[in-house]
Design a protein around this motif. Structure first.
Motif, PDB file in Angstrom:
ATOM      1  N   THR A 159     -12.050 -13.539   4.132  1.00 12.92           N
ATOM      2  CA  THR A 159     -11.137 -12.797   5.684  1.00 12.92           C
ATOM      3  C   THR A 159     -10.141 -11.854   4.794  1.00 12.92           C
ATOM      4  O   THR A 159      -9.303 -11.735   4.749  1.00 12.92           O
ATOM      5  N   PRO A 160     -11.013 -10.693   5.107  1.00 13.40           N
ATOM      6  CA  PRO A 160      -9.944  -9.423   4.459  1.00 13.40           C
ATOM      7  C   PRO A 160      -8.813  -9.039   5.515  1.00 13.40           C
ATOM      8  O   PRO A 160      -8.509  -9.495   6.272  1.00 13.40           O
ATOM      9  N   THR A 161      -7.519  -8.375   5.614  1.00  9.77           N
ATOM     10  CA  THR A 161      -6.961  -8.118   6.004  1.00  9.77           C
ATOM     11  C   THR A 161      -6.721  -6.684   6.563  1.00  9.77           C
ATOM     12  O   THR A 161      -6.937  -5.645   6.320  1.00  9.77           O
ATOM     13  N   TRP A 162      -5.377  -6.714   7.465  1.00 11.34           N
ATOM     14  CA  TRP A 162      -5.326  -4.905   8.193  1.00 11.34           C
ATOM     15  C   TRP A 162      -5.321  -4.857   6.766  1.00 11.34           C
ATOM     16  O   TRP A 162      -5.313  -3.273   6.372  1.00 11.34           O
ATOM     17  N   GLN A 163      -4.395  -4.694   6.292  1.00 13.59           N
ATOM     18  CA  GLN A 163      -3.543  -4.176   5.008  1.00 13.59           C
ATOM     19  C   GLN A 163      -4.646  -4.170   3.610  1.00 13.59           C
ATOM     20  O   GLN A 163      -4.607  -2.779   3.371  1.00 13.59           O
ATOM     21  N   ASP A 164      -5.594  -4.693   3.385  1.00 14.67           N
ATOM     22  CA  ASP A 164      -7.056  -4.783   2.662  1.00 14.67           C
ATOM     23  C   ASP A 164      -7.846  -3.298   3.493  1.00 14.67           C
ATOM     24  O   ASP A 164      -7.609  -2.277   2.504  1.00 14.67           O
ATOM     25  N   GLY A 165      -7.068  -3.419   5.006  1.00 15.27           N
ATOM     26  CA  GLY A 165      -8.336  -2.499   4.607  1.00 15.27           C
ATOM     27  C   GLY A 165      -7.563  -0.745   4.569  1.00 15.27           C
ATOM     28  O   GLY A 165      -8.093  -0.174   4.988  1.00 15.27           O
ATOM     29  N   VAL A 166      -6.240  -1.105   5.227  1.00 17.81           N
ATOM     30  CA  VAL A 166      -5.216   0.719   4.594  1.00 17.81           C
ATOM     31  C   VAL A 166      -5.426   0.887   3.686  1.00 17.81           C
ATOM     32  O   VAL A 166      -5.582   1.964   3.322  1.00 17.81           O
ATOM     33  N   SER A 167      -4.930   0.069   2.504  1.00 16.54           N
ATOM     34  CA  SER A 167      -5.221   0.779   0.931  1.00 16.54           C
ATOM     35  C   SER A 167      -6.518   0.902   1.021  1.00 16.54           C
ATOM     36  O   SER A 167      -6.197   1.145  -0.219  1.00 16.54           O
ATOM     37  N   ARG A 168      -7.563  -0.004   1.211  1.00 17.83           N
ATOM     38  CA  ARG A 168      -8.787   0.619   0.761  1.00 17.83           C
ATOM     39  C   ARG A 168      -9.319   2.343   1.315  1.00 17.83           C
ATOM     40  O   ARG A 168      -9.738   2.658   1.099  1.00 17.83           O
ATOM     41  N   LEU A 169      -8.611   2.281   2.757  1.00 17.62           N
ATOM     42  CA  LEU A 169      -8.844   3.366   3.790  1.00 17.62           C
ATOM     43  C   LEU A 169      -8.453   4.540   2.743  1.00 17.62           C
ATOM     44  O   LEU A 169      -8.270   5.390   2.029  1.00 17.62           O
ATOM     45  N   GLU A 170      -6.943   4.414   2.383  1.00 13.90           N
ATOM     46  CA  GLU A 170      -6.068   5.223   1.206  1.00 13.90           C
ATOM     47  C   GLU A 170      -6.687   5.551   0.258  1.00 13.90           C
ATOM     48  O   GLU A 170      -6.578   6.895  -0.379  1.00 13.90           O
ATOM     49  N   HIS A 171      -7.117   4.882  -0.642  1.00 14.30           N
ATOM     50  CA  HIS A 171      -7.799   4.580  -1.263  1.00 14.30           C
ATOM     51  C   HIS A 171      -9.056   5.543  -1.637  1.00 14.30           C
ATOM     52  O   HIS A 171      -9.036   6.167  -2.195  1.00 14.30           O
ATOM     53  N   LEU A 172      -9.986   5.989  -0.139  1.00 15.16           N
ATOM     54  CA  LEU A 172     -10.862   6.693  -0.511  1.00 15.16           C
ATOM     55  C   LEU A 172     -10.615   7.842   0.176  1.00 15.16           C
ATOM     56  O   LEU A 172     -11.122   8.456  -0.626  1.00 15.16           O
ATOM     57  N   HIS A 173      -9.344   7.841   0.642  1.00 14.91           N
ATOM     58  CA  HIS A 173      -9.092   8.961   0.768  1.00 14.91           C
ATOM     59  C   HIS A 173      -9.014  10.281  -0.333  1.00 14.91           C
ATOM     60  O   HIS A 173      -8.881  11.097  -0.726  1.00 14.91           O
ATOM     61  N   ASP A 174      -7.861   9.191  -1.046  1.00 15.25           N
ATOM     62  CA  ASP A 174      -6.920   9.712  -2.172  1.00 15.25           C
ATOM     63  C   ASP A 174      -8.071  10.167  -3.682  1.00 15.25           C
ATOM     64  O   ASP A 174      -8.300  10.687  -4.674  1.00 15.25           O
ATOM     65  N   HIS A 175      -9.607   9.143  -3.819  1.00 10.06           N
ATOM     66  CA  HIS A 175      -9.999   9.007  -5.300  1.00 10.06           C
ATOM     67  C   HIS A 175     -11.631   9.384  -4.342  1.00 10.06           C
ATOM     68  O   HIS A 175     -12.433   9.567  -5.498  1.00 10.06           O
ATOM     69  N   GLY A 176     -11.972   9.186  -3.248  1.00  6.89           N
ATOM     70  CA  GLY A 176     -13.671   9.842  -2.866  1.00  6.89           C
ATOM     71  C   GLY A 176     -14.533   7.957  -2.697  1.00  6.89           C
ATOM     72  O   GLY A 176     -13.385   7.042  -2.977  1.00  6.89           O
ATOM     73  N   SER A 177     -15.734   7.749  -2.296  1.00 11.62           N
ATOM     74  CA  SER A 177     -16.193   6.775  -2.892  1.00 11.62           C
ATOM     75  C   SER A 177     -16.313   6.369  -4.182  1.00 11.62           C
ATOM     76  O   SER A 177     -16.269   6.316  -5.068  1.00 11.62           O
ATOM     77  N   ALA A 178     -16.183   4.985  -3.916  1.00 11.88           N
ATOM     78  CA  ALA A 178     -16.299   4.004  -4.990  1.00 11.88           C
ATOM     79  C   ALA A 178     -16.319   2.651  -4.617  1.00 11.88           C
ATOM     80  O   ALA A 178     -16.113   2.377  -3.903  1.00 11.88           O
TER      81      ALA A 178
END
Length: 181
Positions: free
Chosen positions: A136-155
């Protein structure tokens, strides 16, 4: 088999508690969209507060979805009266069913109205990542992935509908991702 998790985040122009017609309209559309998407083929589950009150995001018990979290750049309120955000966290059987649910029907109509309800922040509004079956993904997982996407682009770690990756980390297209049987 891995499943895609989807986190969405937007900053509303007014708090959820605002009695203005535009806020009520957003809430009404949101409830209808949630009902429709929860019946969409390929939908598995979404984060839901144990008490069912979506207005108490920060104080709610989200069970296995973890403590509610928001990106570091969110600077609006965190109380029931001041919270001005919309966030979702969901799990799907594949990218194509999620794409179809988001870009058709009621959700598509809501997307067409997004600039009426949401501020333009310069940050991504959604992110995908693959989770192992049974996780089960967590809210924190989502936040860290969204921030990673913003900082580094799609990966492979964090990607969008427009630049997706297969579970093995190879770039792909929505139509090219093999869906589970």
């Amino acid at each position: 088999m891995p499943r895609p998790a989807l986190y969405t985040f937007g900053v509303l122009k007014s708090p959820l508690a605002d009695p203005a017609p535009l806020t009520r309209e957003f809430y009404e559309h949101g409830e209808a969209v949630y009902r429709k998407i929860s019946r969409h083929p390929g939908y598995l589950a979404h984060a839901e507060a144990a008490d069912g009150d979506r207005g108490m995001l920060f104080e709610a018990d989200w069970g296995a979805w973890g403590e509610f979290a928001v990106p570091a750049w969110y600077g609006k309120g965190r109380t029931v009266e001041t919270t001005a955000l919309a966030a979702t966290l969901s799990l799907w059987t594949g990218l194509r069913p999620a794409f179809d649910a988001v870009y058709t029907g009621l959700h598509r109509a809501a997307l067409n109205r997004r600039h009426d309800w949401f501020e333009r922040t310069g940050h991504p509004s959604h992110v995908f990542w693959w989770v192992s079956d049974g996780v089960t993904p967590t809210w924190q997982d989502g936040v860290s992935r969204l921030e990673h996407l913003h900082d580094h682009g799609s990966a492979p770690h964090a990607f969008t509908f427009h630049h997706p990756f297969a579970p093995d980390g190879t770039p792909t297209g929505i139509k090219d991702v093999e869906e589970p049987a």
